[in-house]
Write an enzyme that holds these catalytic residues in place. Structure first.
Site, mmCIF file in Angstrom:
data_model
loop_
_atom_site.group_PDB
_atom_site.id
_atom_site.type_symbol
_atom_site.label_atom_id
_atom_site.label_comp_id
_atom_site.label_asym_id
_atom_site.label_seq_id
_atom_site.Cartn_x
_atom_site.Cartn_y
_atom_site.Cartn_z
ATOM 1 N N CYS A 88 1.016 -0.677 -0.070
ATOM 2 C CA CYS A 88 -0.133 -0.281 0.399
ATOM 3 C C CYS A 88 0.978 1.146 -0.231
ATOM 4 O O CYS A 88 1.834 1.398 1.189
ATOM 5 C CB CYS A 88 -0.755 -0.206 1.262
ATOM 6 S SG CYS A 88 -2.125 1.405 1.789
ATOM 7 N N GLU A 89 0.276 2.473 -1.009
ATOM 8 C CA GLU A 89 1.906 3.506 -1.002
ATOM 9 C C GLU A 89 1.491 4.145 -0.039
ATOM 10 O O GLU A 89 2.021 5.146 0.420
ATOM 11 C CB GLU A 89 1.363 3.872 -2.346
ATOM 12 C CG GLU A 89 0.134 4.467 -2.604
ATOM 13 C CD GLU A 89 0.002 5.507 -3.829
ATOM 14 O OE1 GLU A 89 -0.558 6.418 -4.155
ATOM 15 O OE2 GLU A 89 0.735 4.635 -5.634
ATOM 16 N N HIS A 90 0.325 4.105 0.802
ATOM 17 C CA HIS A 90 -0.223 5.510 1.826
ATOM 18 C C HIS A 90 0.925 4.910 3.703
ATOM 19 O O HIS A 90 1.020 5.915 3.769
ATOM 20 C CB HIS A 90 -1.959 5.099 2.567
ATOM 21 C CG HIS A 90 -2.327 5.483 0.780
ATOM 22 N ND1 HIS A 90 -3.416 4.843 0.487
ATOM 23 C CD2 HIS A 90 -2.136 6.608 -0.003
ATOM 24 C CE1 HIS A 90 -4.178 5.685 -0.398
ATOM 25 N NE2 HIS A 90 -3.393 6.715 -0.724
ATOM 26 N N HIS A 91 1.150 4.135 3.484
ATOM 27 C CA HIS A 91 1.575 2.902 4.633
ATOM 28 C C HIS A 91 2.556 2.518 4.014
ATOM 29 O O HIS A 91 3.234 1.865 5.450
ATOM 30 C CB HIS A 91 0.325 2.219 6.010
ATOM 31 C CG HIS A 91 -0.820 3.147 6.421
ATOM 32 N ND1 HIS A 91 -2.002 2.979 5.482
ATOM 33 C CD2 HIS A 91 -1.023 4.151 7.125
ATOM 34 C CE1 HIS A 91 -2.959 3.692 5.791
ATOM 35 N NE2 HIS A 91 -2.425 4.476 7.053
ATOM 36 N N GLN A 129 -5.095 -0.016 -4.596
ATOM 37 C CA GLN A 129 -5.582 -1.650 -5.046
ATOM 38 C C GLN A 129 -6.592 -0.783 -6.540
ATOM 39 O O GLN A 129 -6.484 -1.961 -7.423
ATOM 40 C CB GLN A 129 -6.088 -2.638 -4.523
ATOM 41 C CG GLN A 129 -6.729 -3.652 -4.724
ATOM 42 C CD GLN A 129 -8.087 -4.283 -4.118
ATOM 43 O OE1 GLN A 129 -7.750 -4.440 -3.104
ATOM 44 N NE2 GLN A 129 -8.523 -5.648 -4.900
ATOM 45 N N HIS A 157 -5.804 -5.832 3.229
ATOM 46 C CA HIS A 157 -5.112 -4.829 3.484
ATOM 47 C C HIS A 157 -4.753 -4.803 5.111
ATOM 48 O O HIS A 157 -5.751 -4.279 5.884
ATOM 49 C CB HIS A 157 -6.056 -3.506 2.850
ATOM 50 C CG HIS A 157 -6.429 -3.104 1.676
ATOM 51 N ND1 HIS A 157 -5.373 -2.353 0.970
ATOM 52 C CD2 HIS A 157 -6.790 -4.269 0.604
ATOM 53 C CE1 HIS A 157 -5.774 -2.798 -0.855
ATOM 54 N NE2 HIS A 157 -7.190 -3.585 -0.703
ATOM 55 N N CYS A 159 -2.985 -2.429 6.334
ATOM 56 C CA CYS A 159 -2.897 -1.216 6.997
ATOM 57 C C CYS A 159 -4.401 -1.078 8.274
ATOM 58 O O CYS A 159 -4.448 -0.395 7.843
ATOM 59 C CB CYS A 159 -3.378 0.221 5.641
ATOM 60 S SG CYS A 159 -4.224 -0.306 4.511
#
Length: 199
Positions: A88-91, A129, A157, A159
């Site tokens: 995941c690019e956010h976390h 995703q 996920h 996250c």
């Protein structure tokens, strides 16, 4: 000696820079980077990160073009339950699950192993995703120029599971359809086939 050896090769300079970054992170969270169990952790983590993001250096279209064959077959081809692992690019935490992909050839088929390969190319990047689904869909549509293509991804996920809302049983489903799969009848056939157990 084995006739086949699968070696992982890493750019020494890049690996060293990433390793230094992990060393600083370990120190900043209050750990001793010289402790026995952590001495090689920055190097291992750096190599793991480079492996998990190797898709940036790979060309999915080139992979497909290298295994396209003329063929008159014009019915649905489905490769389902393709395992995928991404970050995941956010976390920068993992998400993982399965991809189900179908296409209807338009004069050309592609080697079956190439479909899972391009899933890996796009999954081994920092991703969401939704974009992963779109990347795979558009790559197949643009390269093979089929009569239709469909992609469904189901993933869990970390996250959402190990932090934040901490929902352990949630699964995210995304989908994309082009060409003949935009017709309800064809789409329904695909969705029925990927949800059934034929064996």
């Amino acid at each position: 000696m084995s006739p086949y050896t699968n070696l992982e090769e890493y750019n020494v300079e890049i690996t060293s820079e990433v390793e230094d970054g992990y060393s600083r992170i370990i120190e900043e969270i209050g750990e001793d980077v010289t402790r026995e169990g952590l001495i090689k952790t920055p190097e291992r983590a750096a190599k793991a990160m480079l492996f998990l993001t190797q898709g940036y250096k790979q060309d999915a279209e080139e992979i497909l073009l290298g295994a396209m064959f003329k063929e008159d077959y014009d019915d649905m081809v489905i490769i389902k339950d393709i395992e995928l692992y991404s970050l995941c690019e956010h976390h920068m935490l993992p998400f993982f699950g399965k991809a189900h992909i179908a296409y209807i050839p338009n004069g050309h088929i592609v080697g079956l192993s190439k479909i899972p390969r391009i899933v890996d190319v796009f999954a081994r990047r920092l991703q969401v995703q939704e974009r992963l689904t779109h990347d795979i869909l558009e790559c197949i549509n643009r390269t093979l120029k089929p009569k239709g293509v469909a992609v469904v991804i189901e993933a869990s996920h970390m996250c959402m599971m190990m932090r934040g809302v901490q929902k352990q049983n949630s699964v995210t489903t995304t989908s994309g359809f082009r060409g003949q799969f935009e017709k309800q009848e064809t789409r329904n056939e695909f969705l029925k086939l990927i949800s059934s157990k034929l064996s």
